[in-house]
Design an enzyme around this catalytic site. Structure first.
Site, PDB file in Angstrom:
ATOM      1  N   CYS A  81      -1.359  43.428  45.370  1.00 35.46           N
ATOM      2  CA  CYS A  81      -0.039  42.857  45.128  1.00 35.46           C
ATOM      3  C   CYS A  81       0.981  43.644  45.949  1.00 35.46           C
ATOM      4  CB  CYS A  81       0.315  42.944  43.645  1.00 35.46           C
ATOM      5  SG  CYS A  81       1.911  42.203  43.292  1.00 35.46           S
ATOM      6  N   GLU A  85       2.717  45.132  30.742  1.00 35.99           N
ATOM      7  CA  GLU A  85       3.317  44.062  31.517  1.00 35.99           C
ATOM      8  C   GLU A  85       3.065  42.686  30.913  1.00 35.99           C
ATOM      9  OE1 GLU A  85       3.650  43.432  36.241  1.00 35.99           O
ATOM     10  OE2 GLU A  85       1.716  44.024  35.437  1.00 35.99           O
ATOM     11  N   ARG A 137       2.526  53.997  39.096  1.00 35.98           N
ATOM     12  CA  ARG A 137       3.432  53.761  37.979  1.00 35.98           C
ATOM     13  C   ARG A 137       3.259  54.924  37.012  1.00 35.98           C
ATOM     14  NH1 ARG A 137       4.779  50.819  33.356  1.00 35.98           N
ATOM     15  NH2 ARG A 137       2.632  50.505  32.691  1.00 35.98           N
ATOM     16  N   ARG A 163      -0.677  55.984  36.824  1.00 39.24           N
ATOM     17  CA  ARG A 163      -1.786  55.332  37.524  1.00 39.24           C
ATOM     18  C   ARG A 163      -1.407  55.053  38.956  1.00 39.24           C
ATOM     19  NH1 ARG A 163       0.398  50.587  39.882  1.00 39.24           N
ATOM     20  NH2 ARG A 163       1.157  49.134  38.326  1.00 39.24           N
ATOM     21  N   ARG A 172      -8.061  51.493  40.149  1.00 34.96           N
ATOM     22  CA  ARG A 172      -6.841  51.941  39.493  1.00 34.96           C
ATOM     23  C   ARG A 172      -7.222  53.299  38.902  1.00 34.96           C
ATOM     24  NH1 ARG A 172      -2.635  48.093  38.091  1.00 34.96           N
ATOM     25  NH2 ARG A 172      -2.326  46.990  40.050  1.00 34.96           N
ATOM     26  N   ARG A 175       9.143  48.379  29.764  1.00 37.14           N
ATOM     27  CA  ARG A 175       8.168  47.372  29.337  1.00 37.14           C
ATOM     28  C   ARG A 175       7.944  47.560  27.851  1.00 37.14           C
ATOM     29  NH1 ARG A 175       3.321  47.389  33.998  1.00 37.14           N
ATOM     30  NH2 ARG A 175       4.696  46.863  35.719  1.00 37.14           N
ATOM     31  N   GLU A 184      -7.391  44.427  39.400  1.00 40.41           N
ATOM     32  CA  GLU A 184      -6.418  43.899  40.374  1.00 40.41           C
ATOM     33  C   GLU A 184      -6.520  44.620  41.722  1.00 40.41           C
ATOM     34  OE1 GLU A 184      -2.334  43.334  38.957  1.00 40.41           O
ATOM     35  OE2 GLU A 184      -1.624  43.792  40.969  1.00 40.41           O
ATOM     36  N   THR A 227       3.938  44.185  45.580  1.00 39.99           N
ATOM     37  CA  THR A 227       4.917  44.945  44.786  1.00 39.99           C
ATOM     38  C   THR A 227       4.441  46.372  44.536  1.00 39.99           C
ATOM     39  OG1 THR A 227       3.989  44.313  42.640  1.00 39.99           O
ATOM     40  CG2 THR A 227       5.645  42.849  43.573  1.00 39.99           C
TER      41      THR A 227
HETATM   42  P1  ADP Z   1      -0.287  48.742  34.908  1.00 40.11           P
HETATM   43  O1  ADP Z   1       0.987  48.909  35.635  1.00 40.11           O
HETATM   44  O2  ADP Z   1      -1.113  49.965  34.900  1.00 40.11           O
HETATM   45  O3  ADP Z   1      -1.052  47.510  35.271  1.00 40.11           O
HETATM   46  P2  ADP Z   1       0.242  47.526  32.304  1.00 40.11           P
HETATM   47  O4  ADP Z   1       1.679  47.275  31.950  1.00 40.11           O
HETATM   48  O5  ADP Z   1      -0.637  46.373  32.608  1.00 40.11           O
HETATM   49  O6  ADP Z   1       0.250  48.590  33.438  1.00 40.11           O
HETATM   50  O7  ADP Z   1      -0.345  48.444  31.155  1.00 40.11           O
HETATM   51  C1  ADP Z   1      -1.661  48.866  31.114  1.00 40.11           C
HETATM   52  C2  ADP Z   1      -1.977  49.461  29.754  1.00 40.11           C
HETATM   53  O8  ADP Z   1      -1.585  50.824  29.708  1.00 40.11           O
HETATM   54  C3  ADP Z   1      -1.300  48.780  28.578  1.00 40.11           C
HETATM   55  O9  ADP Z   1      -2.257  48.602  27.556  1.00 40.11           O
HETATM   56  C4  ADP Z   1      -0.247  49.783  28.147  1.00 40.11           C
HETATM   57  O10 ADP Z   1       0.013  49.717  26.767  1.00 40.11           O
HETATM   58  C5  ADP Z   1      -0.884  51.100  28.503  1.00 40.11           C
HETATM   59  N1  ADP Z   1       0.102  52.145  28.772  1.00 40.11           N
HETATM   60  C6  ADP Z   1       1.078  52.116  29.709  1.00 40.11           C
HETATM   61  N2  ADP Z   1       1.831  53.233  29.658  1.00 40.11           N
HETATM   62  C7  ADP Z   1       1.320  54.004  28.668  1.00 40.11           C
HETATM   63  C8  ADP Z   1       1.658  55.300  28.134  1.00 40.11           C
HETATM   64  N3  ADP Z   1       2.658  56.019  28.631  1.00 40.11           N
HETATM   65  N4  ADP Z   1       0.893  55.771  27.130  1.00 40.11           N
HETATM   66  C9  ADP Z   1      -0.139  55.037  26.640  1.00 40.11           C
HETATM   67  N5  ADP Z   1      -0.504  53.827  27.100  1.00 40.11           N
HETATM   68  C10 ADP Z   1       0.207  53.309  28.102  1.00 40.11           C
HETATM   69 MG    MG Z   2      -1.522  45.519  35.016  1.00 42.10          MG
END
Ligand code: ADP
Ligand code: MG
Length: 370
Positions: free
Chosen positions: A268, A322, A277, A118, A221, A317, A217, A270
């Site tokens: 943010c 997160e 990501r 993303r 995204r 994670r 956020e 960061t």
């Molecule tokens: P972001 O950095 O996009 O804000 P988050 O940690 O908030 O990430 O995660 C957003 C969602 O995406 C969560 O529900 C997570 O489980 C899902 N997610 C993250 N990476 C993967 C992946 N490789 N495959 C499937 N789902 C994922």
């Molecule tokens: Mg997030």
């Protein structure tokens, strides 16, 4: 609020935050009366999380692109420390998938359950989520609906606004981990849930591999995801989707907020730089077993220590992301850095890190008796 009270040097409850460290009396006196042009933000709004919570590492959001310039006396040292970049460092972008010269080893690729990449993007002239006005938020949503309607056929799909969304549809999208939910305290105190749920929504392509979150956020995204470990395919789709949206807003005289030092602007700090990501979901039962045997509370912590000690640039994670806790032995492994490296460099680092993780996962496996 009385005027005297408003301009008094604020108490920063997050003692270990970068805001606490860099907000000196001098910086405060210089910035406290400022109000930005695009969305009318003040410094107090930007640092709300550091003031209200005691657990922030950073503690600051930008309410619009002007905040990064008008309040640079606080943002700049925080950005430089967080991303380990010098004051004059330039950020370069590279979104050419052909430049990624490494790939996941076959075993590692087979073990990856899913891949998701993303980026955060924000359109110039409108506030960032913490400060965006109600009208601007709706304008962004309208512009995006037009952009979604012109996507190439392989990315085409449906936009679901949160406002008026059927609860049944919402739950389905949340359950598939496609859709964001409300209630994150940082986003709430940061001002990002004002006027909820108006102006927010999610676009999902017909094949459910390309998605865009609107006005969470960040204004946008942009997400590409699919089962398995074909990182290049996921990245290629993402690049195509970003380009289509960027080209469309270009026809309306709009562009993404960016500059040569900070890369793409995000609410943010960061996320500045690539705003990207790139993650894979991987089961690592042997890492977890080893962590447990060594008395480390969680496998995630154990992995993270390994990544940091070996300077691999990977962040671990739990499977719920997160804000969710760690469940079982499934980890979301992604690039740790965002600024100072191009997208291609970060994905390369991620692929190499996953290969190494999987190699060690095999070595840690209990050997069959011969
Ligand atoms: P972001 O950095 O996009 O804000 P988050 O940690 O908030 O990430 O995660 C957003 C969602 O995406 C969560 O529900 C997570 O489980 C899902 N997610 C993250 N990476 C993967 C992946 N490789 N495959 C499937 N789902 C994922
Ligand atoms: Mg997030």
């Amino acid at each position: 609020m009385a005027t005297e009270e408003k301009f008094e040097f604020p108490q920063v409850r997050s003692e270990h935050s970068l805001v606490k460290k860099h907000l000196t009396q001098e910086v405060w006196d210089k910035l406290k009366d400022g109000r930005t042009k695009t969305a009318g933000c003040t410094l107090v709004q930007c640092i709300a999380c550091a003031l209200q919570f005691d657990n922030q590492h950073v503690g600051i959001y930008a309410g619009d692109e002007d905040c990064y310039n008008d309040f640079a006396a606080l943002f700049d040292p925080i950005i430089q420390e967080y991303h380990s970049v010098g004051a004059d460092a330039k950020h370069a972008t590279n979104m050419n998938p052909g430049d990624i010269k490494v790939s996941l080893n076959e075993d590692a690729a087979n073990a990856v359950k899913s891949t998701r990449i993303r980026v955060g993007r924000n359109i110039a002239g409108y506030g960032l989520s913490p400060g965006i006005t109600k009208e601007q938020r709706l304008e962004v949503e309208n512009l995006m609906q037009e952009a979604f309607n012109q996507l190439p056929e392989d990315l085409a799909g449906t936009y679901y606004p949160l406002l008026g969304m059927k609860e049944e549809d919402r739950l389905k999208l949340v359950d598939k981990r496609y859709l964001f939910v409300s209630g994150d305290p940082n986003l709430q105190v940061g001002g990002m849930e004002r006027d909820w749920p108006e102006g927010r929504g999610i676009f999902v392509s017909n094949d459910e591999k390309f998605m865009v979150w609107v006005n969470e956020e960040d204004q946008l995204r942009i997400i590409s995801m699919q089962k398995g470990g074909d990182v290049i395919e996921v990245f290629t789709r993402l690049c195509n989707g970003i380009k289509s949206i960027e080209d469309y807003i270009g026809t309306k005289g709009k562009k993404f907020q960016a500059d040569e030092k900070k890369g793409y602007y995000t609410s943010c700090p960061t996320n500045l730089g690539t705003g990207m990501r790139a993650s894979v979901m991987l089961d690592c039962p042997n890492w977890k077993a080893e962590a447990t045997a060594k008395g480390v509370a969680t496998g995630k912590k154990y992995l993270q220590t390994y990544y940091d000690d070996n300077k691999m640039g990977i962040q671990a994670r739990g499977s719920r992301g997160e804000s969710g806790g760690e469940t079982g032995c499934t980890y979301d492994l992604s690039n740790k850095y965002r600024l100072g490296y191009s997208e291609v460099e970060l994905i390369t680092m991620m692929i190499e890190g996953i290969n190494k993780t999987w190699e060690l996962e095999g070595e840690k496996a209990p050997k069959a008796d011969s």
